[in-house]
Scaffold this active site. Structure first.
Site, short mmCIF file in Angstrom:
data_model
loop_
_atom_site.label_atom_id
_atom_site.label_comp_id
_atom_site.label_asym_id
_atom_site.label_seq_id
_atom_site.Cartn_x
_atom_site.Cartn_y
_atom_site.Cartn_z
N GLY A 58 40.06 33.45 37.54
CA GLY A 58 41.01 33.15 38.60
C GLY A 58 42.03 32.17 38.07
O GLY A 58 41.68 31.15 37.47
N ALA A 59 43.31 32.49 38.30
CA ALA A 59 44.38 31.76 37.62
C ALA A 59 44.31 30.24 37.77
O ALA A 59 44.25 29.52 36.76
CB ALA A 59 45.73 32.31 38.08
N ARG A 91 41.64 34.10 27.08
CA ARG A 91 42.12 35.27 27.82
C ARG A 91 43.65 35.24 27.75
O ARG A 91 44.27 34.21 28.01
CB ARG A 91 41.65 35.26 29.29
CG ARG A 91 40.13 35.46 29.37
CD ARG A 91 39.69 35.70 30.80
NE ARG A 91 40.14 36.99 31.28
CZ ARG A 91 40.24 37.30 32.58
NH1 ARG A 91 39.96 36.40 33.50
NH2 ARG A 91 40.64 38.49 32.94
N ASP A 261 48.15 36.24 38.37
CA ASP A 261 47.73 35.62 37.11
C ASP A 261 48.93 35.12 36.33
O ASP A 261 48.81 34.19 35.53
CB ASP A 261 46.90 36.61 36.30
CG ASP A 261 45.54 36.79 36.93
OD1 ASP A 261 45.46 37.53 37.93
OD2 ASP A 261 44.59 36.13 36.48
#
Lengths: 377, 377
Positions: A58-59, A91, A261
């Site tokens: 989750g951003a 990521r 994101d």
């Protein structure tokens, strides 16, 4: 005003100062909703692995993990530059991760530099342990500041989003909101992004239903948003992602809310795969489609969709479940983690700093200094 | 011309005349692709349960199951009217199931009636066992005729669909087709519906890729279409349903092909949930969207979408996987088995009797006697 959730708020991560040194403790999201398991991370490889496995995802919270990760490396005397590199690259799509890493690293390095300037006259010792202690404390303070700012940002997004929906869906009684993936406490230092808007409406008694896309392949919707909605006492219903079409066709969706994101300078929004089809459905049915994200998710250095790297994930996420194979051996798999919603399909961006609405030409750029705070009264 | 699949064709069902009487033997599709397990059905409740559990599913093959089921009841001396009622109501949306039941039952009853007329002069015995033997044989013959007709229909749909794609996607080299759910040998007495078109193109060396939606919640795409594609040596790639949006956005889809569970008189097409979002995406991207189904799927007694009953299935299909819970206990679930594609989003219907294309007004009705066989040369 106190929802049941607030009595025992979900904590996706916390900094713990133990007798054996500091640790970053994560709630292992891969085990939810079945078990609330904590991962105690005392090394950078452990943390990078947790990020890659989506034990934490989750951003906004990835930004915090990046910052606390740098603080952890500094406090434990690991090579901070190496740690920062590993964390930032764990990521590729989430901009917040590298932003968090950068903020803590800058705090660390500027403190080291200041210390050296202050003490160059009397010691000149570049290896002074006090310098590293102060720098580590600065990195931790930077992470903690981001954490508080994140909670503030959630609160603002919740308020602004709820007010915006008053304007976009006037006269509706209870609202039926559709969301995708997971955007609540688990992804944030506060109450999240899109979920924070739904929660704000719920507290005002104005949420008729939260439609929760299960969000294949990793089911962050049914597992995590379901968990958050249940803990908050919200009326919610889970559906297979492709059943959303039937809800639109039946007129059962008043608005779609997603997180992000990464938001490029032209408004192109990378979010969990499945966001784009919802945006197309929303447009086809004339339903407002809102992107809810902190300003830190806007990356002005990424000009447009072309410049966004979309992470391709492993085939087994699609072909296996709980160790059981659901596809022929060796099947080829297309498994992008994200897709990209073009600005032409976004009704509004709800940022913590204000609400942006596209202009008529649909040729606009996100430009934060000139944010149109249409709902900031 | 002989694909590897034809060396050991998949048989979703077969009639077996055993020493203890006849049985309908089903390939248990819930166990694929991991295991090829056969279900030997010698009673109607067993068969109804297999239909409800989706051990056998897919519109055309459900017609065969309905017909063979009536034949089984007749051959084993069960009450045929009761059996017909149970079978026809096992699943509400598929029109073929009740059609198959009706055909076999009509064969059974008309044979009984003929027998009575022929023998009324000399016996007048309504309980004559020979009458029931002849009627049972007639029911079985009706089922077997449907089975052969179904194989012929598959062949025709494959040919017509492949030719239609030449017209709709001219100049393309290998075609990249997207399909949803499962429409091959497992659903048919032959090679299926939409899948038969892909297979025809594959045999001609013109299939670049079959994109296979996994098709939540029961994964008929990854489990069953994956199995069929692998056995046929086709180039195929599995994806989460919501990843289809990214493929459209990247220009990777030349056409979408789906089957149908029921086509109303106005062209409204009930098919596996997730079909409608694909139709909206296809329209948004200007990609042809084809419905491939035997003429028997067209139900002229169902005027439009409003008149189609959409089956709602159990919550646990969405909230559980391989016995593991993936949602909070007691979560509400929206789980329609089907959705409905309006005729305005369909580029063409490929029936075994010909190809129907919407006219400009988009106000047309499927009227089989006047089928426009645009590709029948």
């Amino acid at each position: 005003m106190v929802a049941s959730d607030e009595l025992s708020p979900i904590q996706p991560l916390r900094w713990e100062q133990g007798p054996d040194g500091p640790a970053l403790v994560l709630l292992d999201q891969t085990q939810l909703p079945g078990a609330e398991t904590e991962l105690v991370c005392t090394s950078i490889p452990t943390l990078v692995d947790a990020i890659r496995r989506l034990a934490v995802r989750g951003a906004p919270v990835l930004g915090l993990v990046g910052a606390y990760g740098v603080a952890l490396a500094a406090a434990r005397g690991f090579e901070v530059a190496d740690a920062a590199g590993s964390l930032a690259n764990a990521r590729p799509t989430a901009v917040n991760l590298s932003l968090g890493v950068r903020r803590a690293r800058e705090a660390y390095e500027s403190t080291l530099k200041d210390y050296a300037e202050r003490h160059s006259a009397d010691s000149g010792d570049a290896e002074d342990p006090q310098a590293f202690r102060e720098a580590a404390a600065a990195a931790l303070a930077a992470a903690q500041l981001m954490h508080r700012q994140d909670a503030d940002a959630s609160r603002r997004m919740g308020e602004l989003g709820a007010r915006l929906l008053d304007e976009l869906v006037p006269g509706a009684g209870g609202l039926r909101l559709l969301t995708h993936c997971n955007t609540g406490r688990l992804v944030s230092g506060g109450e999240g992004t899109a979920f924070a808007v739904a929660l704000a409406l719920h507290r005002q008694g104005r949420l008729a239903r939260l439609w929760v896309d299960e969000t294949r392949p990793l089911l962050q919707g049914s597992r995590l948003t379901g968990y958050e909605a249940a803990r908050s006492g919200m009326p919610y219903t889970i559906l297979a992602d492709s059943a959303a079409g039937s809800l639109f066709a039946a007129g059962e969706v008043d608005a779609v809310l997603i997180g992000a994101d990464r938001i490029a300078a032209d408004g192109s929004t990378a979010n969990k795969v499945g966001s784009y089809p919802l945006a197309v459905l929303a447009r086809h049915h004339g339903v407002p489609f809102l992107v809810v994200a902190p300003e830190s998710t806007v990356d002005l250095e990424t000009p447009d969709a072309e410049a966004i790297t979309v992470e391709q994930r492993s085939a087994h996420e699609v072909t296996e479940f709980a160790g059981r194979s659901v596809a022929p051996p060796g099947a080829a798999v297309y498994n992008p983690a994200f897709d990209i919603v073009p600005p032409s399909l976004v009704s509004a961006y709800v940022l913590d700093s204000g609400v942006l609405v596209p202009n008529e030409s649909q040729e606009w750029r996100i430009s934060l200094p000139s944010v149109v705070q249409i709902t900031d009264g």
